[in-house]
Write a protein that holds these residues in place. Structure first.
Motif, short mmCIF file in Angstrom:
data_model
loop_
_atom_site.label_atom_id
_atom_site.label_comp_id
_atom_site.label_asym_id
_atom_site.label_seq_id
_atom_site.Cartn_x
_atom_site.Cartn_y
_atom_site.Cartn_z
N LYS A 193 1.00 -1.22 0.29
CA LYS A 193 -0.44 0.29 0.22
C LYS A 193 1.27 1.27 -0.04
N TYR A 194 1.30 2.28 -1.08
CA TYR A 194 1.54 3.42 -1.25
C TYR A 194 0.51 4.50 -1.54
N VAL A 195 1.27 5.05 -0.36
CA VAL A 195 0.09 6.30 -0.53
C VAL A 195 0.22 8.03 -1.43
N SER A 196 -0.12 8.76 -2.12
CA SER A 196 0.78 10.15 -2.25
C SER A 196 -0.94 10.65 -1.82
N LEU A 197 -0.41 12.01 -1.26
CA LEU A 197 -1.43 12.92 -0.64
C LEU A 197 -0.56 14.10 -1.72
N ASN A 198 -2.11 14.56 -1.64
CA ASN A 198 -2.27 16.42 -2.60
C ASN A 198 -1.09 17.29 -1.96
N ALA A 199 -0.95 18.15 -2.29
CA ALA A 199 -0.91 19.57 -1.59
C ALA A 199 -0.91 19.89 -0.55
N ASP A 200 -1.95 19.70 0.24
CA ASP A 200 -2.78 20.31 1.48
C ASP A 200 -2.91 18.89 2.21
N GLY A 201 -3.05 17.94 1.58
CA GLY A 201 -3.40 16.54 2.09
C GLY A 201 -4.80 16.41 1.91
N THR A 202 -6.03 17.16 1.70
CA THR A 202 -7.07 16.62 1.29
C THR A 202 -7.29 15.38 0.41
N LYS A 203 -6.68 14.92 -0.24
CA LYS A 203 -6.54 14.17 -1.22
C LYS A 203 -5.82 12.92 -1.28
N LEU A 204 -5.88 12.17 -1.77
CA LEU A 204 -5.13 10.89 -1.68
C LEU A 204 -5.20 9.99 -2.52
N ALA A 205 -4.48 9.93 -3.14
CA ALA A 205 -3.92 8.48 -4.41
C ALA A 205 -3.87 7.18 -3.13
N LEU A 206 -4.16 5.93 -3.34
CA LEU A 206 -3.61 4.35 -2.13
C LEU A 206 -3.63 3.89 -3.94
N SER A 207 -1.77 3.17 -4.12
CA SER A 207 -1.79 2.62 -5.02
C SER A 207 -1.30 0.97 -3.95
N ILE A 208 -2.22 -0.06 -4.66
CA ILE A 208 -3.15 -1.31 -3.74
C ILE A 208 -2.31 -2.76 -4.32
N GLY A 209 -0.79 -3.48 -3.92
CA GLY A 209 -0.87 -4.64 -5.12
C GLY A 209 -0.64 -5.98 -3.80
N LEU A 210 -1.72 -6.66 -5.17
CA LEU A 210 -2.09 -7.69 -3.96
C LEU A 210 -1.23 -9.10 -4.74
N HIS A 211 0.05 -9.16 -4.20
CA HIS A 211 0.89 -10.22 -5.11
C HIS A 211 1.02 -11.27 -3.86
N THR A 212 0.20 -12.78 -4.54
CA THR A 212 -0.10 -14.28 -4.27
C THR A 212 1.00 -15.42 -4.72
N TYR A 213 2.01 -16.33 -3.37
CA TYR A 213 2.60 -17.06 -4.26
C TYR A 213 2.38 -18.03 -3.53
N PRO A 214 1.35 -19.02 -4.29
CA PRO A 214 1.08 -20.10 -4.12
C PRO A 214 1.53 -21.25 -3.20
#
Length: 195
Positions: free
Chosen positions: A136-157
């Motif tokens: 889970k990686y977060v990027s916040l806009n200039a004043d911290g009122t918007k957030l982009a969340l990059s999610i990766g699910l990695h499965t290793y059976p």
């Protein structure tokens, strides 16, 4: 702007981009991540633990002072730390998924008033702690009122079949709480422009 210099076990070093001044930041644990504000006067340090430190750079003495140690009671560890460019909002996340029903989430903290919130990620079914990893990686806009969340699910059976990887990006906006702005879309990373 700040240039981050490699930390030691007990200290963390920063300098400005002209290398005119170097500052020492004492560490309260084994630091694993750091995030500076855009102007380099505030710093968040993560320790892969239930707490994280917020430091401010004194303009008078050109030294770092510990502003607050934030301890949160959720299971989220401060393995990854993020801060808005203006230094008002910070977020932490870890890289693990849980098989015991613990929600996968990120923890957000507003520095000015000490309010906190949690965004739970419930888009994925977590089957086995030992074979899955949720990043889970977060990027916040200039004043911290918007957030982009990059999610990766990695499965290793565990049966040796091929690993699978899913990537999604979700956008959130703050207005008396964090609200999901719509359906997630495909992508591996999203970063807000600071200008």
């Amino acid at each position: 702007h700040m240039v981050v210099v490699t930390p030691t076990q007990t200290e963390f070093f920063t300098t400005d981009d002209y290398f005119d001044h170097m500052q020492t930041v004492p560490l309260s644990g084994n630091m694993v991540s750091a995030a500076p504000s855009y102007n380099g006067t505030r710093l968040v340090l993560g320790y892969n633990s239930s707490y994280f430190d917020i430091y401010d750079l004194s303009a008078n003495t050109n030294t770092w002072a510990l502003t607050i140690t934030v301890t949160q009671t959720s299971t989220i560890k401060s393995r990854e730390v993020f801060i808005s460019p203006d230094g008002t909002v910070c977020a932490i996340s870890d890289e693990y998924a849980y098989s015991d029903g613990t929600p996968n989430a990120i923890f957000l903290y507003t520095i000015s008033d000490g309010t906190s919130s949690t965004i739970v990620i419930d888009d994925y079914t977590i089957d086995n702690f030992y074979t899955q990893q949720l990043t889970k990686y977060v990027s916040l806009n200039a004043d911290g009122t918007k957030l982009a969340l990059s999610i990766g699910l990695h499965t290793y059976p565990i049966d040796g079949t091929a690993a699978s990887h899913e990537h999604k990006i979700k956008l959130y906006e703050y207005s008396n709480g964090w609200t999901d702005s719509g359906s997630p879309f495909d992508g591996t990373s999203a970063v807000f422009s600071y200008d």
